[in-house]
Design a protein around this motif. Structure first.
Motif, PDB file in Angstrom:
ATOM      1  N   PRO A   1      -4.452 -59.643 -49.055  1.00 48.99           N
ATOM      2  CA  PRO A   1      -4.019 -60.737 -48.180  1.00 48.99           C
ATOM      3  C   PRO A   1      -3.752 -60.219 -46.757  1.00 48.99           C
ATOM      4  CG  PRO A   1      -2.795 -60.757 -50.254  1.00 48.99           C
ATOM      5  CD  PRO A   1      -3.570 -59.479 -50.207  1.00 48.99           C
ATOM      6  N   ILE A   2      -3.965 -61.076 -45.802  1.00 44.44           N
ATOM      7  CA  ILE A   2      -3.858 -60.694 -44.396  1.00 44.44           C
ATOM      8  C   ILE A   2      -2.457 -60.193 -44.038  1.00 44.44           C
ATOM      9  CG2 ILE A   2      -3.317 -62.988 -43.513  1.00 44.44           C
ATOM     10  CD1 ILE A   2      -5.644 -60.419 -41.847  1.00 44.44           C
ATOM     11  N   ASN A   3      -1.400 -60.789 -44.606  1.00 47.14           N
ATOM     12  CA  ASN A   3      -0.047 -60.333 -44.260  1.00 47.14           C
ATOM     13  C   ASN A   3       0.181 -58.891 -44.717  1.00 47.14           C
ATOM     14  OD1 ASN A   3       0.055 -61.014 -46.993  1.00 47.14           O
ATOM     15  ND2 ASN A   3       2.201 -61.648 -46.897  1.00 47.14           N
ATOM     16  N   LEU A   4      -0.377 -58.522 -45.859  1.00 44.72           N
ATOM     17  CA  LEU A   4      -0.269 -57.142 -46.334  1.00 44.72           C
ATOM     18  C   LEU A   4      -1.088 -56.211 -45.441  1.00 44.72           C
ATOM     19  CD1 LEU A   4       0.705 -55.075 -48.373  1.00 44.72           C
ATOM     20  CD2 LEU A   4      -1.205 -55.740 -49.863  1.00 44.72           C
ATOM     21  N   PHE A   5      -2.279 -56.654 -45.065  1.00 46.25           N
ATOM     22  CA  PHE A   5      -3.116 -55.867 -44.168  1.00 46.25           C
ATOM     23  C   PHE A   5      -2.409 -55.615 -42.842  1.00 46.25           C
ATOM     24  CE2 PHE A   5      -5.969 -55.897 -40.517  1.00 46.25           C
ATOM     25  CZ  PHE A   5      -6.699 -54.734 -40.759  1.00 46.25           C
ATOM     26  N   GLU A   6      -1.796 -56.642 -42.259  1.00 45.03           N
ATOM     27  CA  GLU A   6      -1.116 -56.490 -40.969  1.00 45.03           C
ATOM     28  C   GLU A   6       0.057 -55.517 -41.068  1.00 45.03           C
ATOM     29  OE1 GLU A   6      -0.357 -60.595 -40.065  1.00 45.03           O
ATOM     30  OE2 GLU A   6      -2.316 -60.849 -39.091  1.00 45.03           O
ATOM     31  N   ARG A   7       0.800 -55.565 -42.173  1.00 44.07           N
ATOM     32  CA  ARG A   7       1.908 -54.622 -42.366  1.00 44.07           C
ATOM     33  C   ARG A   7       1.389 -53.194 -42.508  1.00 44.07           C
ATOM     34  NH1 ARG A   7       4.328 -57.962 -46.774  1.00 44.07           N
ATOM     35  NH2 ARG A   7       4.102 -56.069 -47.994  1.00 44.07           N
ATOM     36  N   MET A   8       0.297 -53.045 -43.248  1.00 45.21           N
ATOM     37  CA  MET A   8      -0.289 -51.718 -43.430  1.00 45.21           C
ATOM     38  C   MET A   8      -0.843 -51.186 -42.101  1.00 45.21           C
ATOM     39  SD  MET A   8      -2.178 -52.200 -47.120  1.00 45.21           S
ATOM     40  CE  MET A   8      -3.181 -50.764 -46.892  1.00 45.21           C
ATOM     41  N   ALA A   9      -1.481 -52.055 -41.329  1.00 46.32           N
ATOM     42  CA  ALA A   9      -2.036 -51.633 -40.043  1.00 46.32           C
ATOM     43  C   ALA A   9      -0.925 -51.162 -39.107  1.00 46.32           C
ATOM     44  CB  ALA A   9      -2.835 -52.777 -39.405  1.00 46.32           C
TER      45      ALA A   9
END
Length: 122
Positions: A19-27
């Motif tokens: 999910p995009i929210n997880l991707f943004e946190r990881m980034a």
């Protein structure tokens, strides 16, 4: 927990769709880690020499590096020539840019100013 989808290739997991929210946190976390690594590398390479802001600003404003360092060290032209053992006219010509000064002369001036000769190059 976030739903992560896996894509298989030849019976093995090859890709993960997150999910995009997880991707943004990881980034953001990876960017922080990169910043920390860059800071650590810079700190490890620090030789302890700092270029004073007053010298840097003077040089950017067009002041010759010898003059900028001499002023920063609080030395008059006469005091620097005495410490360096060079003729005042030569130092004045170097500071005015009408004479480049030999490598030996610049090395002597750098030693008198307690800096590396590379810091006197324009």
């Amino acid at each position: 927990m976030n739903d992560i989808q896996f894509i298989e290739h030849n019976g093995k997991r090859a890709f993960a769709v997150i999910p995009i929210n997880l991707f943004e946190r990881m980034a953001a976390a990876f960017e922080d880690l990169n910043d920390i690594a860059l800071y650590d590398a810079t700190k490890a390479a620090d030789d302890g020499f700092c270029f004073p802001g007053a010298v840097l600003h003077a040089i950017i404003d067009g002041v010759h590096p010898v003059t900028a360092w001499r002023n920063y060290r609080g030395l008059s032209l006469e005091e620097l020539t005495t410490i360096a053992g060079i003729h005042p006219t030569l130092l004045l010509q170097i500071e005015n840019g009408t004479e480049n000064g030999s490598t030996a002369t610049l090395q002597t001036i750098a030693q008198a100013l307690n800096i590396a000769v590379e810091n006197l190059q324009e």
